[in-house]
Enzyme design. Sequence first.
Site, PDB file in Angstrom:
ATOM      1  CD  GLU A   1      -2.909  37.435  15.587  1.00  0.00           C
ATOM      2  OE1 GLU A   1      -2.661  38.662  15.556  1.00  0.00           O
ATOM      3  OE2 GLU A   1      -3.201  36.775  14.583  1.00  0.00           O
TER       4      GLU A   1
ATOM      5  CE  LYS B   1      -2.960  41.709  12.568  1.00  0.00           C
ATOM      6  NZ  LYS B   1      -3.010  40.418  13.291  1.00  0.00           N
TER       7      LYS B   1
ATOM      8  CG  ASP C   1       9.968  53.605  17.905  1.00  0.00           C
ATOM      9  OD1 ASP C   1       8.781  53.225  17.774  1.00  0.00           O
ATOM     10  OD2 ASP C   1      10.303  54.803  17.875  1.00  0.00           O
TER      11      ASP C   1
ATOM     12  CG  HIS D   1      -6.417  31.283  14.094  1.00  0.00           C
ATOM     13  ND1 HIS D   1      -6.865  32.571  13.955  1.00  0.00           N
ATOM     14  CD2 HIS D   1      -5.171  31.278  13.610  1.00  0.00           C
ATOM     15  CE1 HIS D   1      -5.923  33.300  13.403  1.00  0.00           C
ATOM     16  NE2 HIS D   1      -4.882  32.538  13.183  1.00  0.00           N
TER      17      HIS D   1
HETATM   18  C1  MEV Z   1      -4.110  37.457  11.068  1.00  0.00           C
HETATM   19  O1  MEV Z   1      -3.441  37.953  12.215  1.00  0.00           O
HETATM   20  C2  MEV Z   1      -3.260  37.657   9.829  1.00  0.00           C
HETATM   21  C3  MEV Z   1      -3.907  37.224   8.511  1.00  0.00           C
HETATM   22  O2  MEV Z   1      -5.134  37.908   8.334  1.00  0.00           O
HETATM   23  C4  MEV Z   1      -2.926  37.581   7.408  1.00  0.00           C
HETATM   24  C5  MEV Z   1      -3.453  37.378   6.010  1.00  0.00           C
HETATM   25  O3  MEV Z   1      -4.682  37.427   5.792  1.00  0.00           O
HETATM   26  O4  MEV Z   1      -2.613  37.201   5.097  1.00  0.00           O
HETATM   27  C6  MEV Z   1      -4.222  35.756   8.521  1.00  0.00           C
END
Ligand code: MEV
Length: 436
Positions: A87, A271, A287, A384
Amino acid sequence: MSSPAAPRSTRLTAFFRLGVAERRRRLLELAGLPADGFAAVDSGALSIEAADGMIENVVGTYALPFAVAVNFVIDDIDTLIPMAIEEPSVVAAASNAARMARPRGFTTVVSAPVMIGQIQIVHVTDVDAGAARLVAAAEEILGDARRLVPRLAQRGGGPVGFDVRTLARSGPDGGVLVAHLHVDCRDAMGANLVNTLCEALADRVAAIAGGRPGLRILSNLTDGRTVTVRCSIDDAQLASDGVAGAAVRAAIAAASRFAELDPYRACTHNKGIMNGVDAVLVATGQDWRAVEAGAHAYAARDGAYRPLAVWRERDGGLDGELVMPLAVGTVGGALHIHPGARLALDLAGAHTADRLASLVAAAGIATNLAALRALATEGIQRGHMALHARGLARAAGATGELVDRVATELAATGEVKADRAREVLARLMGMLGEPR
Ligand code: MEV
């Protein structure tokens, strides 16, 4: 494994602007590694023969970009953070957040590396009496368990606790108990060790309980093996493109509260943490599925799914804290076989499981901070798109300063597309009179 010196300063301004060869040279020098250190990751890091020995039905190897996040100070040690991830923006985000946190650094507290092995006991005639007999026999069972792993005990680890829970009094499996064996795994992740112990002890444990042995396997909810990482960022570091630091601070604290109130947001917040965590885990041959499973179970441990990291305002700045289970190892697993994973540990100077856990957690809180700061200010897409534009410029054939010039023009026009990158590059090269 070599014993590299601790890196001097990992504050590397505009590291991303250097070519790959120069980045490698700087990193090897910083980490005190030999000049051919990166040979390990060339040609995919893993020979087909080694891969064939790792898993079944091998037909090839599968590569990911291998990068290093910079600027990290963790427990007063300047540290390079190896990452393997597909990513865009995760490595840049981690490095940016580490720069913000750098004045005070990340501080970590790592628990003892204690894993849980589960022995399920089914069709127990009398669960209360069975549980009581197991509690009474705990020391004896622990003694047996210790005798099975004498070398681990010599290294200061080994079985350290034994307890029992009642899961069902009746039902399709009759009375059900589960015995937990707690094992200090030292520098190993410990899955094999714990599973072997559970299998060896299960018949005896079930007999004492008056039931039949069921599953014998470690638990990935390693809530006895956690890391806490903290950082404290001053407003001056948080300020962003015309937004005052105090406003950014307030917006990040509000974003944290959103995640604390809403599992839909908490999941995405986590995430963003796992972006950093997993990238280090993959690079260092861990792992990562085990850590993922444990992290999310831990996030939901009180019945509601919650953020693993929270952020609070203080006078003039922001305090962050991440707590998560982290079962990692610097011996065993893929590390015997994977030269890329060993190089990653050498670059990071992480030769104990404790230190590796600190690095992984610091990467996680860093990517969380960077995501929240972007979301709370300009939104995530601008950064991004800027990185995507650089990627497209390179793919179109731009090198050197042309990468920036093409990327800047793409981002400015909002047309971040491959054919546009080729057009812009052709025009700029025509202006410079350079052959294509
Ligand atoms: C994207 O890989 C991760 C985000 O969605 C985390 C977040 O929203 O805090 C940008």
